[in-house]
Structures are given as C-alpha cells and as structure tokens.
Design an enzyme around this catalytic site. Structure first.
Site, PDB file in Angstrom:
ATOM      1  N   ILE A   1      -6.230  -0.642 -10.689  1.00  0.00           N
ATOM      2  CA  ILE A   1      -6.853  -0.425 -11.994  1.00  0.00           C
ATOM      3  C   ILE A   1      -5.927  -0.868 -13.119  1.00  0.00           C
ATOM      4  O   ILE A   1      -6.311  -1.632 -14.007  1.00  0.00           O
ATOM      5  CB  ILE A   1      -7.220   1.062 -12.177  1.00  0.00           C
ATOM      6  CG1 ILE A   1      -8.342   1.477 -11.235  1.00  0.00           C
ATOM      7  CG2 ILE A   1      -7.651   1.341 -13.611  1.00  0.00           C
ATOM      8  CD1 ILE A   1      -8.683   2.947 -11.319  1.00  0.00           C
TER       9      ILE A   1
ATOM     10  N   ARG B   1      -3.038  -7.473  -0.850  1.00  0.00           N
ATOM     11  CA  ARG B   1      -4.263  -8.277  -0.748  1.00  0.00           C
ATOM     12  C   ARG B   1      -4.529  -8.893  -2.114  1.00  0.00           C
ATOM     13  O   ARG B   1      -4.793  -8.179  -3.091  1.00  0.00           O
ATOM     14  CB  ARG B   1      -5.435  -7.398  -0.301  1.00  0.00           C
ATOM     15  CG  ARG B   1      -5.308  -6.905   1.145  1.00  0.00           C
ATOM     16  CD  ARG B   1      -6.433  -5.969   1.526  1.00  0.00           C
ATOM     17  NE  ARG B   1      -6.339  -4.698   0.814  1.00  0.00           N
ATOM     18  CZ  ARG B   1      -5.607  -3.668   1.216  1.00  0.00           C
ATOM     19  NH1 ARG B   1      -4.908  -3.760   2.341  1.00  0.00           N
ATOM     20  NH2 ARG B   1      -5.577  -2.546   0.518  1.00  0.00           N
TER      21      ARG B   1
ATOM     22  N   LYS C   1       1.716  13.801 -13.891  1.00  0.00           N
ATOM     23  CA  LYS C   1       2.404  14.631 -12.886  1.00  0.00           C
ATOM     24  C   LYS C   1       3.885  14.763 -13.242  1.00  0.00           C
ATOM     25  O   LYS C   1       4.573  15.601 -12.665  1.00  0.00           O
ATOM     26  CB  LYS C   1       2.217  14.047 -11.484  1.00  0.00           C
ATOM     27  CG  LYS C   1       0.818  14.250 -10.922  1.00  0.00           C
ATOM     28  CD  LYS C   1       0.716  13.917  -9.456  1.00  0.00           C
ATOM     29  CE  LYS C   1       0.880  12.442  -9.176  1.00  0.00           C
ATOM     30  NZ  LYS C   1      -0.182  11.612  -9.787  1.00  0.00           N
TER      31      LYS C   1
ATOM     32  N   TYR D   1       7.872  10.448  -9.295  1.00  0.00           N
ATOM     33  CA  TYR D   1       8.028   9.789 -10.587  1.00  0.00           C
ATOM     34  C   TYR D   1       9.488   9.806 -11.039  1.00  0.00           C
ATOM     35  O   TYR D   1       9.996   8.823 -11.596  1.00  0.00           O
ATOM     36  CB  TYR D   1       7.173  10.481 -11.645  1.00  0.00           C
ATOM     37  CG  TYR D   1       5.691  10.259 -11.543  1.00  0.00           C
ATOM     38  CD1 TYR D   1       5.150   9.289 -10.700  1.00  0.00           C
ATOM     39  CD2 TYR D   1       4.810  11.008 -12.305  1.00  0.00           C
ATOM     40  CE1 TYR D   1       3.783   9.085 -10.622  1.00  0.00           C
ATOM     41  CE2 TYR D   1       3.440  10.812 -12.235  1.00  0.00           C
ATOM     42  CZ  TYR D   1       2.927   9.857 -11.400  1.00  0.00           C
ATOM     43  OH  TYR D   1       1.570   9.664 -11.339  1.00  0.00           O
TER      44      TYR D   1
ATOM     45  N   THR E   1       2.010   0.232  -9.338  1.00  0.00           N
ATOM     46  CA  THR E   1       1.476   0.643  -8.049  1.00  0.00           C
ATOM     47  C   THR E   1       2.214   1.867  -7.522  1.00  0.00           C
ATOM     48  O   THR E   1       3.291   2.217  -8.011  1.00  0.00           O
ATOM     49  CB  THR E   1       1.577  -0.502  -7.026  1.00  0.00           C
ATOM     50  OG1 THR E   1       0.845  -0.159  -5.838  1.00  0.00           O
ATOM     51  CG2 THR E   1       3.032  -0.782  -6.651  1.00  0.00           C
TER      52      THR E   1
ATOM     53  N   LEU F   1      -6.795   4.298  -4.964  1.00  0.00           N
ATOM     54  CA  LEU F   1      -6.594   5.667  -4.500  1.00  0.00           C
ATOM     55  C   LEU F   1      -6.960   6.708  -5.541  1.00  0.00           C
ATOM     56  O   LEU F   1      -7.262   7.852  -5.185  1.00  0.00           O
ATOM     57  CB  LEU F   1      -5.125   5.868  -4.083  1.00  0.00           C
ATOM     58  CG  LEU F   1      -4.664   5.217  -2.786  1.00  0.00           C
ATOM     59  CD1 LEU F   1      -3.166   5.395  -2.621  1.00  0.00           C
ATOM     60  CD2 LEU F   1      -5.405   5.806  -1.598  1.00  0.00           C
TER      61      LEU F   1
END
Length: 354
Positions: free
Chosen positions: A13, A35, A113, A145, A72, A179
C-alpha cells in the site's frame, strides 16, 4: 541533483503510492519486492527477498540510489522474532547497496504501535496519553519498530546520510495481498453483507465506536515522505502522519454503508470479530467475483480481518498529533471519507484519484 529512489516494499500500500508519487515528481524509481509483476512500467523492478542477502546483492549490483525508502515489514510468531527479521531487512538492503556512502537520505515507515506496543501487548496496560506525540518515550517492551530505528540510526551515522521515520495510523490505500488492509477489508465485508443480506455491523470496541480517531491516506503519507526526504527541515526526525481531520466511527460507518447501498446495522455495544464473520466465506466471495467479473476471486488476498479486528478492537482512544511536521512546513491534508470512497471507486472500476 538527479534523484534516484529505491522503494523497498514497492508492491504494498505505502510503496505503490510512494513510487507513483516519486515518478510523477520526475524521480528515477527502483521498486524492490519479492513479486514485481504488479509494479507499473514507470518503476524499474528489482526482484529480491530483503531477508536473503545473496539475492539482494545480485539484484542491487547496479543500483546506486540517492534515497532509500523502507515501506515493508514481515510478521513472525513472536515479537522477538519480529525484531530480528524486520531489522535484518533494513540491515541487509543497506549492506547490499554498491555505494551506501552515496545515499543522501533514508526513510522508514513504522506506525502507531510505536506508542501502543506490539501485537503481543497491543494497547494493554495503562492507556497511553493522547494525542500521540513524537516526543513520547519508547515503551519498555520489545518492539520491532524500535529495532528497525536502531539499525537505521546506526547506518546513517556510519555512512553519513540523513534519515526520517514516519508513523502513520491505519493506512488506507490500494494494494492486493497486503497484510494490513482495512479499506479493502471493509469493502469486501460490505459487499458480502449486500450480496448475502447480512447485517453491516461495526466490528470494533465501544471505545472506537464512540471516541475520536484518525487514519492515514497512503497518498498523504507519500506526500509527507517526499517532503521530509527533500526538505532541510525533515532531516533526522520522526514524524507522525495522519489525514489531518478526526472522526468517530459512529458517524463514518453509516457513510460507508451508504456508498454500498446498504444500511448500517445498530451497534451491538461490544466488539464482534470480523475474522470470525468472514471465516468460511471464500466460496461465497469467489461466486460474487465471478458474477460481477471481479479481478480477484481469492478472499484471502483482499481481506486482512485479523488486522482490522486489532485496529478497531482497541479499548483506548487513538488520536495523533501532527504539529511537528506542520510547524516545519508540511501542509498536506486529506478528507477521510474520500480516502475510503476513492479506494472503493478504484476497486469497483479500476480508476483512482491520485
């Protein structure tokens, strides 16, 4: 100066929207992903696994970017494993670059998070103070993170490039097989409710239903990343990034329902697992996809209900402060209902408002 970007996670995204924005601004863009078939022709594909140093070295042998954008992440069974895998991806990419000393700037996308804690301890313990501000200290728990940031900070000091960290709330944008994809998940849920006559029940907690919150459009995030990577004011800072408005789900939920031509069901007063509601509906979705000529018949590649349950099930208020980047010159804004409606329009027709 000629800008050459390497977008790590270019099929996701954040990565897709960022790559498209950079291309539109005249950058040369390499898109790294396992991919790369879904990347636009304007992005130079780099097919590699960020956890495989050998494949990275081979794929990046001739790539010498001025800017690297890490968009990512990977999910593992425990947070300790998340820390190892996700920090390794950053370390591996930087180590595989032929000339890391040529880097001008590196950007890392994380999220809230940082303030709420990892999935293992998500929004548990004492409620964090809102609105979330970049000056808040790290939590005293393992958090991938933090591990990613530490690798980035060390590499920036060693090679002499600038860095920024971007902390969005739930990202709304287009990507297949992602995800964490609330917008598309809710589109699938609403479509199933319309086609099967099911009630469109808000699946989240009372705190989320009633309280103020915000989200981050992927286009707004791309705009802030670009601004920070090219502005002296953006050097070596962490920035929150949301749309710039706030809303309550008890107001937005009927708006989403109306877009699909359905009624919003009365809120039951408690969370209802969307993952359970969508379980076993793969065949039903495939039938709907065939009936309407949809491109993606696999429910599991569109919906990520586990993540939507985590976000909408939080027992605490989640509001984000963006004062820091605004004071330094970032003025981007995105109307939240349009974040959802533009995405729904693209999913339905293939068109998207950039």
């Amino acid at each position: 100066m000629s800008h050459k970007a390497l977008v790590v996670g270019a099929s996701g995204i954040v990565g897709q929207n960022l790559a498209n924005r950079l291309v539109a601004e005249g950058w040369s863009v390499y898109g790294l992903a396992r991919r790369v078939g879904s990347l636009p022709a304007t992005v130079m594909p780099v097919a590699a696994d960020a956890l495989d140093p050998a494949s990275l070295r081979a794929a990046l042998a001739g790539v010498m970017p001025t800017h690297v954008f890490f968009t990512t992440w990977t999910r593992r069974a425990t947070e300790a494993e998340n820390c190892v895998a996700n920090s390794a991806m950053i370390r591996n990419v930087l180590a595989a670059l032929p000339r890391p000393q040529a880097l001008v700037h590196a950007s890392l996308v994380t999220g809230l998070k940082h303030y709420l804690g990892p999935f293992e301890a998500y929004a548990q313990g004492a409620p964090p103070q809102t609105p979330f501000r970049e000056s808040m200290p790290r939590l005293d728990v393992e958090n991938f993170y933090y591990a990613q940031e530490d690798v980035l900070f060390e590499a920036a000091e060693r090679h002499g490039f600038a860095w920024t960290v971007h902390r969005p709330h739930t990202v709304i944008g287009h990507a297949i097989g992602n995800l964490m994809n609330m917008g598309t998940t809710l589109a699938v849920y609403a479509t199933l409710c319309r086609e099967a006559g099911l009630p469109f029940v808000f699946p989240g907690s009372p705190a989320q239903w009633q309280g103020l919150t915000d989200v981050t459009d992927a286009r707004q995030l791309a705009s802030q990343i670009l601004w920070a990577a090219t502005s002296p004011a953006g050097r070596n800072r962490a920035f929150n990034v949301v749309n710039g408005d706030v809303f309550r789900w008890n107001w937005l939920w009927p708006e989403l329902a109306a877009w699909f031509g359905i009624e919003a069901a009365p809120y039951p007063g408690h969370a209802t697992s969307l993952e359970q509601m969508l379980a076993g509906r793969e065949t039903q979705w495939a039938t709907i996809a065939d009936r309407h000529g949809l491109r993606e018949p696999a429910l599991g590649r569109l919906a990520s209900p586990w993540h939507t349950d985590a976000d909408l099930g939080r027992p605490v208020e989640c509001v984000t402060d963006m004062s820091l980047s605004r004071r330094l010159g970032f003025t981007g804004y995105q109307y939240t209902p349009d974040s959802f409606f533009d995405l729904f329009e693209r999913l339905r027709t293939g068109r998207y408002i950039p």
